[in-house]
Design a protein around this motif. Structure first.
Motif, short mmCIF file in Angstrom:
data_model
loop_
_atom_site.label_atom_id
_atom_site.label_comp_id
_atom_site.label_asym_id
_atom_site.label_seq_id
_atom_site.Cartn_x
_atom_site.Cartn_y
_atom_site.Cartn_z
N THR A 262 0.82 -1.21 0.00
CA THR A 262 0.00 0.00 0.00
C THR A 262 0.86 1.27 0.00
O THR A 262 0.36 2.34 -0.32
CB THR A 262 -0.91 0.04 1.24
N LYS A 263 2.13 1.13 0.37
CA LYS A 263 3.01 2.29 0.43
C LYS A 263 4.43 1.87 0.07
O LYS A 263 4.78 0.69 0.11
CB LYS A 263 2.98 2.94 1.81
N VAL A 264 5.24 2.89 -0.24
CA VAL A 264 6.63 2.69 -0.63
C VAL A 264 7.46 3.76 0.07
O VAL A 264 7.02 4.91 0.22
CB VAL A 264 6.81 2.82 -2.16
N LYS A 265 8.67 3.40 0.50
CA LYS A 265 9.58 4.38 1.10
C LYS A 265 10.64 4.76 0.07
O LYS A 265 11.20 3.90 -0.62
CB LYS A 265 10.25 3.84 2.36
N VAL A 266 10.91 6.06 -0.06
CA VAL A 266 11.92 6.56 -1.00
C VAL A 266 12.86 7.49 -0.24
O VAL A 266 12.50 8.07 0.79
CB VAL A 266 11.28 7.33 -2.17
N ALA A 267 14.08 7.62 -0.74
CA ALA A 267 15.05 8.51 -0.10
C ALA A 267 16.12 8.93 -1.10
O ALA A 267 16.50 8.16 -1.98
CB ALA A 267 15.69 7.84 1.11
N GLY A 268 16.60 10.16 -0.93
CA GLY A 268 17.77 10.65 -1.63
C GLY A 268 18.84 11.00 -0.61
O GLY A 268 18.63 10.86 0.60
N ILE A 269 19.96 11.48 -1.10
CA ILE A 269 21.11 11.73 -0.22
C ILE A 269 21.50 13.19 -0.32
O ILE A 269 21.60 13.74 -1.44
CB ILE A 269 22.30 10.83 -0.58
N ASP A 270 21.74 13.85 0.83
CA ASP A 270 22.21 15.23 0.79
C ASP A 270 23.74 15.27 0.81
O ASP A 270 24.40 14.21 0.82
CB ASP A 270 21.58 16.05 1.92
N VAL A 271 24.32 16.46 0.82
CA VAL A 271 25.77 16.57 0.69
C VAL A 271 26.51 16.04 1.92
O VAL A 271 27.69 15.71 1.83
CB VAL A 271 26.22 18.03 0.41
N ASP A 272 25.82 15.95 3.06
CA ASP A 272 26.46 15.39 4.26
C ASP A 272 26.30 13.88 4.34
O ASP A 272 26.70 13.26 5.33
CB ASP A 272 25.86 16.04 5.51
N GLY A 273 25.71 13.27 3.32
CA GLY A 273 25.52 11.82 3.33
C GLY A 273 24.35 11.39 4.19
O GLY A 273 24.29 10.22 4.60
N VAL A 274 23.42 12.30 4.46
CA VAL A 274 22.23 11.97 5.25
C VAL A 274 21.10 11.59 4.31
O VAL A 274 20.83 12.30 3.33
CB VAL A 274 21.81 13.17 6.13
N LEU A 275 20.45 10.47 4.59
CA LEU A 275 19.29 10.06 3.80
C LEU A 275 18.10 10.96 4.12
O LEU A 275 17.75 11.15 5.29
CB LEU A 275 18.93 8.60 4.10
N ARG A 276 17.49 11.50 3.10
CA ARG A 276 16.30 12.35 3.24
C ARG A 276 15.19 11.71 2.43
O ARG A 276 15.31 11.55 1.21
CB ARG A 276 16.58 13.76 2.73
N GLY A 277 14.10 11.32 3.09
CA GLY A 277 13.06 10.62 2.35
C GLY A 277 11.71 10.65 3.01
O GLY A 277 11.47 11.41 3.96
N LYS A 278 10.82 9.78 2.53
CA LYS A 278 9.46 9.75 3.04
C LYS A 278 8.74 8.51 2.52
O LYS A 278 9.22 7.79 1.64
CB LYS A 278 8.70 10.99 2.58
N TYR A 279 7.55 8.26 3.08
CA TYR A 279 6.63 7.28 2.53
C TYR A 279 5.83 7.92 1.40
O TYR A 279 5.51 9.12 1.45
CB TYR A 279 5.63 6.81 3.59
N MET A 280 5.47 7.12 0.39
CA MET A 280 4.56 7.54 -0.66
C MET A 280 3.48 6.47 -0.81
O MET A 280 3.76 5.27 -0.63
CB MET A 280 5.28 7.70 -2.00
#
Length: 490
Positions: free
Chosen positions: A30-48
């Motif tokens: 029913t949902k999917v988690k996605v994430a990208g990476i910022d310049v500090d190597g921190v994963l930034r994401g959310k559920y969709m």
């Protein structure tokens, strides 16, 4: 599918190739988690929601707030305006392009499907110049245009603390309790004290499609070392960033905080993030390996015994890395704390000069070649980065320098470490690496910096601006050391 992000060789198991593959893969979700990476190597994401995700995956992507490139790891907006995200453009959206080749499921989150994204300019649809995955992909693509495949491996050393995020805050990050006491590298006993957590790190990594080669205790209270399995450079960077995520997630469930900070203790060795690199040709043969008919005698034209079993292309690559190493230091050591790991130099297993050597753990670049390994395993290990590196930027910089070395057929800067003395460091015969983030950033930002030459002005200016922000915060901070030393007697 739009925007194929990586070659099939880098894809995870069961990664979808078509829209129907993707729909079948997610039919019970029913949902999917996605994430990208910022310049500090921190994963930034959310559920969709699945519906929203499927729509984005079969188009150019979905909108994502650009502020992740306009603030630091603690969500403080950069006072110095940078080009991607700023007050003038209202911190506008950028485009997040879903990379279907990164499909996996998160074992500790009820096996929810997970995908990484790459960030693009919303107007041109071109890769965002500061997107970590995009920066590395550009370098890998350049190598591919020569018929070469970039391969890499990462090793992490990291402390474990018997703490929680709440206890860290309550203690103001003081008097932290290591998971185990004492110095016990490669210990079979110490792992039994926290066996479930130790084994979870290995087993969950496999379930999360982050293959490991080795996992053991390292010297230091509560220190582990984990070596990730050698693979394509982009897949390795993905795996490296996701290993940190899974280690911290597993730790949360076990009452443990793993820390990849480079130097948590002043009187103990720091935490390295050693990087292994090599190139292979279109036939899968190592570009760094000698032909079979030279394995008994070594390369005839080698100037030094240390490079005798490294190919000419491998030596040029090594020379390129050494030539540019001082100019790319913020890409290998991006934090204030990271340079404290290098202060002790070889005494703390942290090289701080432009050096190389055959199978030398005291050198900045260790040559791994026959006779100690098979020819196919010939590679370079760069020992400068700490565990706090952003693996995308570290690999981008090293491969870009190496490719430059091959292109220009650069000569080695001098003899190997085995032929140098401590006096050579003092008299300037050996070039020292920058010893602080401030001096390293200043060097990287110079107009004639090799970093600019190999990675471009736009990226270097942006990343350099983020490092200047770190330096400014550090220069404004008043530390416990200063108070204890000066408050009473100054």
């Amino acid at each position: 599918m739009p925007h194929p992000e990586v070659s099939v060789a880098s894809a995870t198991q069961d990664a979808p190739r078509t829209k129907s593959d993707l729909e079948a893969l997610l039919q019970n979700d029913t949902k999917v988690k996605v994430a990208g990476i910022d310049v500090d190597g921190v994963l930034r994401g959310k559920y969709m929601s699945k519906e929203k995700f499927l729509s984005a995956a079969t188009s150019d992507g979905f909108n994502f707030c650009s502020v992740i490139f306009g603030w630091d790891m603690h969500d403080t907006v950069y006072p110095k305006e940078l080009l991607i995200s700023n007050r003038a453009n209202g911190y506008r959206d950028i485009l997040a392009s879903i990379d279907l080749a990164t499909y996996r499921r998160i074992p500790w989150e009820n096996n929810v499907p997970f995908f990484l994204v790459s960030f693009r300019d919303p107007d041109t649809k071109e890769p965002l110049f500061a997107d970590p995955r995009g920066v590395l992909r550009n370098v890998v693509t350049k190598a591919q245009s020569n018929g070469w495949r970039c391969l890499a491996g990462c090793e992490y050393e990291y402390f474990q603390f018997k703490e929680t995020p709440e206890s860290l805050a309550k203690k103001n990050f003081n008097d932290l309790q290591p998971l185990t006491s004492g110095m016990h590298g490669y210990s079979l006993l110490r792992t039994q004290l926290n066996q479930e957590y130790f084994n979870d790190l290995f087993d969950v990594s496999l379930d999360f499609q982050v293959p490991l080669e080795g996992h053991h205790t390292e010297t230091g209270p509560g220190v582990y070392e984990t070596a990730l399995a050698y693979t394509d450079a982009l897949r390795m960077a993905d795996n490296a960033i996701l290993f940190k995520f899974l280690a911290k997630s597993v730790g949360l469930k076990r009452g443990v905080v793993p820390s990849f900070m480079a130097k948590p203790w002043g009187n103990l060795p720091g935490c390295s993030g050693h990087v292994h690199v090599s190139l292979r040709d279109e036939n899968g043969k190592s570009l760094f390996a000698l032909p079979e008919d030279q394995l008994k005698t070594g390369r005839a034209g080698a100037k030094y015994e240390d490079t005798k079993y490294l190919s000419q292309e491998g030596e040029w690559f090594l020379a390129g890395v050494l030539a540019g190493l001082p100019d790319i230091m913020p890409l290998l050591v991006p934090t204030i704390n990271g340079y404290k790991r290098l202060v002790g130099g070889e005494a703390y297993w942290a090289p701080n000069a432009v050096t190389y050597g055959y199978d030398s753990r005291a050198a900045s670049v260790r040559i791994i070649a026959p006779p100690s390994v098979p020819p196919a395993a010939t590679r370079l290990e760069v020992r400068v980065p700490g565990a706090d590196m952003n693996p995308y930027f570290a690999l981008s910089a090293l491969f870009a320098l190496g490719l430059r070395g091959i292109e220009k057929r650069l000569a080695l800067p001098g003899p190997p470490l085995s032929q140098l003395t401590l006096e050579d460091k003092r008299n300037g015969k050996v070039q020292m690496l920058p010893q602080s983030l401030e001096t390293a950033t200043e060097r990287m930002l110079r107009p004639d910096s090799i970093a600019r030459e190999v990675l471009g002005d736009a990226f270097i200016d942006h990343f350099g601006g983020t490092r200047q922000h770190e330096v400014r915060l550090w220069n404004e901070a008043v530390t416990n050391w200063e108070i204890e030393r000066y408050l009473e007697l100054a």
